[in-house]
Design a protein around this motif. Structure first.
Motif, PDB file in Angstrom:
ATOM      1  N   THR A   1      -9.262 -39.531 -55.855  1.00  0.00           N
ATOM      2  CA  THR A   1      -9.425 -39.316 -54.418  1.00  0.00           C
ATOM      3  C   THR A   1      -8.170 -38.649 -53.869  1.00  0.00           C
ATOM      4  OG1 THR A   1     -10.886 -41.228 -54.127  1.00  0.00           O
ATOM      5  CG2 THR A   1      -9.771 -40.390 -52.163  1.00  0.00           C
TER       6      THR A   1
ATOM      7  N   ILE B   1      -6.277 -37.987 -50.642  1.00  0.00           N
ATOM      8  CA  ILE B   1      -6.230 -38.549 -49.294  1.00  0.00           C
ATOM      9  C   ILE B   1      -5.385 -37.646 -48.396  1.00  0.00           C
ATOM     10  CG2 ILE B   1      -5.597 -40.556 -47.907  1.00  0.00           C
ATOM     11  CD1 ILE B   1      -5.860 -42.242 -50.497  1.00  0.00           C
TER      12      ILE B   1
ATOM     13  N   TRP C   1     -14.267 -36.096 -58.368  1.00  0.00           N
ATOM     14  CA  TRP C   1     -13.190 -36.255 -57.405  1.00  0.00           C
ATOM     15  C   TRP C   1     -13.701 -35.955 -56.002  1.00  0.00           C
ATOM     16  CZ3 TRP C   1     -10.813 -32.089 -54.647  1.00  0.00           C
ATOM     17  CH2 TRP C   1     -11.271 -30.813 -55.008  1.00  0.00           C
ATOM     18  N   GLU C   2     -12.937 -36.409 -55.027  1.00  0.00           N
ATOM     19  CA  GLU C   2     -13.326 -36.272 -53.628  1.00  0.00           C
ATOM     20  C   GLU C   2     -12.098 -36.071 -52.760  1.00  0.00           C
ATOM     21  OE1 GLU C   2     -14.963 -39.915 -52.091  1.00  0.00           O
ATOM     22  OE2 GLU C   2     -13.216 -41.101 -52.728  1.00  0.00           O
TER      23      GLU C   2
ATOM     24  N   LEU D   1     -10.699 -37.373 -49.039  1.00  0.00           N
ATOM     25  CA  LEU D   1     -10.891 -38.341 -47.961  1.00  0.00           C
ATOM     26  C   LEU D   1      -9.895 -38.026 -46.856  1.00  0.00           C
ATOM     27  CD1 LEU D   1     -12.083 -40.969 -46.782  1.00  0.00           C
ATOM     28  CD2 LEU D   1     -10.341 -42.218 -48.075  1.00  0.00           C
TER      29      LEU D   1
ATOM     30  N   ARG E   1     -15.047 -36.710 -47.270  1.00  0.00           N
ATOM     31  CA  ARG E   1     -15.406 -37.858 -46.438  1.00  0.00           C
ATOM     32  C   ARG E   1     -14.423 -37.988 -45.285  1.00  0.00           C
ATOM     33  NH1 ARG E   1     -15.239 -43.126 -48.378  1.00  0.00           N
ATOM     34  NH2 ARG E   1     -13.922 -42.683 -50.200  1.00  0.00           N
TER      35      ARG E   1
ATOM     36  N   GLY F   1      -6.590 -45.175 -46.347  1.00  0.00           N
ATOM     37  CA  GLY F   1      -7.119 -44.281 -47.364  1.00  0.00           C
ATOM     38  C   GLY F   1      -7.217 -44.935 -48.725  1.00  0.00           C
TER      39      GLY F   1
ATOM     40  N   SER G   1     -10.870 -45.720 -50.694  1.00  0.00           N
ATOM     41  CA  SER G   1     -11.158 -45.042 -51.956  1.00  0.00           C
ATOM     42  C   SER G   1     -11.324 -46.083 -53.058  1.00  0.00           C
ATOM     43  CB  SER G   1     -10.019 -44.081 -52.320  1.00  0.00           C
ATOM     44  OG  SER G   1      -8.837 -44.802 -52.644  1.00  0.00           O
ATOM     45  N   GLN G   2     -12.141 -45.742 -54.031  1.00  0.00           N
ATOM     46  CA  GLN G   2     -12.350 -46.649 -55.167  1.00  0.00           C
ATOM     47  C   GLN G   2     -12.029 -45.959 -56.483  1.00  0.00           C
ATOM     48  OE1 GLN G   2     -13.070 -49.889 -54.772  1.00  0.00           O
ATOM     49  NE2 GLN G   2     -12.996 -49.550 -52.563  1.00  0.00           N
ATOM     50  N   SER G   3     -11.317 -44.857 -56.425  1.00  0.00           N
ATOM     51  CA  SER G   3     -11.055 -44.042 -57.599  1.00  0.00           C
ATOM     52  C   SER G   3      -9.987 -44.667 -58.499  1.00  0.00           C
ATOM     53  CB  SER G   3     -10.601 -42.646 -57.179  1.00  0.00           C
ATOM     54  OG  SER G   3     -11.573 -42.028 -56.375  1.00  0.00           O
TER      55      SER G   3
ATOM     56  N   PHE H   1      -5.432 -41.921 -57.039  1.00  0.00           N
ATOM     57  CA  PHE H   1      -5.471 -41.384 -55.683  1.00  0.00           C
ATOM     58  C   PHE H   1      -4.139 -40.696 -55.397  1.00  0.00           C
ATOM     59  CE2 PHE H   1      -4.033 -45.778 -55.339  1.00  0.00           C
ATOM     60  CZ  PHE H   1      -2.892 -45.682 -54.539  1.00  0.00           C
TER      61      PHE H   1
ATOM     62  N   ARG I   1      -4.411 -46.607 -59.606  1.00  0.00           N
ATOM     63  CA  ARG I   1      -4.786 -47.724 -58.725  1.00  0.00           C
ATOM     64  C   ARG I   1      -4.140 -49.047 -59.137  1.00  0.00           C
ATOM     65  NH1 ARG I   1      -7.818 -48.520 -54.621  1.00  0.00           N
ATOM     66  NH2 ARG I   1      -8.427 -46.337 -54.695  1.00  0.00           N
TER      67      ARG I   1
END
Length: 241
Positions: A4, A6, A34-35, A37, A63, A79, A83-85, A88, A171
């Motif tokens: 993620t 952020i 991947w994303e 946020l 997002r 952030g 996120s649950q990645s 990050f 994480r």
């Protein structure tokens, strides 16, 4: 989700199309999950509308999240929680990432089993610096510049650690040392040098190093460019402590 990105932002909706547009140009991560946020830190402008438009237009997953409590570390913590990645990272809204940046972060994490990774932060070459800002006088660091050379190495977390404009985490770090201290870091526009550079990520990396056996990696291929704000090019900014 594997990663993620952020983006914490406050009242800079105009920066987001360029920032997110560059994120959409990443190479070498087509097979990765991947994303992006975007954490809106209580902005009074049209940040939400801009993010929603970009989410519909860009070929990447974007997002939106809202953090009402003013303060960069409040936004960062929001952030992280949203996120649950596995990994990050944080990118400022005035940062332009290079096209191979995310692939370089993946590489650094997986090759080193790293807790944290940081890369180079160069100044946007489109920004013309006044003559009195001299690189040889170590003034560029106050504008967010960071470059430790062409070779990767393990940073100690005390004297050398990533700057906030280009820092990434596994994480498991949150499980070890918790979140960013919301009492530190800038709030709102953060125009004072002390608000920009003292306390926020410094405290976090010091805590990570103190926890023992932390693997903090410098990855030179993870390059970003800082779009320096006009107020940062005035002598008054450098006089502020």
């Amino acid at each position: 989700m594997e990663f993620t990105v952020i983006v914490c932002t406050y009242r800079r909706a105009a920066n987001l199309p360029v920032c997110l547009g560059q994120l959409a140009r990443q190479r070498g991560v087509e097979s990765r999950q991947w994303e992006v946020l975007v954490v809106d830190n209580n902005s009074p402008d049209d940040t939400r509308q801009v993010v929603e438009r970009l989410a519909a237009e860009l070929p990447i997953q974007v997002r939106y999240a809202f953090e009402p409590e003013q303060g960069l570390n409040h936004a960062r913590n929001h952030g992280v929680r949203a996120s649950q990645s596995t990994y990050f990272c944080f990118v400022d809204d005035d940062i332009l990432v290079s096209e191979d940046w995310l692939a370089a972060l993946f590489k650094a994490f997986e090759r080193n089993d790293a807790d944290a990774v940081g890369g180079r932060i160069h100044l946007d070459p489109a920004v013309k610096l006044p003559k009195w800002i001299r690189p040889e006088a170590d003034m560029l660091g106050f504008l967010g510049h960071q470059d430790f050379g062409d070779e990767p190495f393990r940073m100690d977390g005390h004297t050398r650690y990533p700057f906030g404009g280009n820092m990434a985490f596994n994480r498991r770090v949150v499980e070890r040392i918790g979140y960013f201290n919301p009492k530190l870091g800038r709030k709102g526009e953060g125009r004072k040098r002390s608000e920009l550079f003292k306390g926020a990520e410094t405290d976090y990396f010091h805590r990570l190093a103190a926890a023992g056996s932390a693997c903090i990696v410098y990855e030179p291929d993870a390059v970003v460019y800082h779009r320096v704000m006009p107020f940062q090019l005035r002598k008054e900014y450098f006089r502020t402590i």
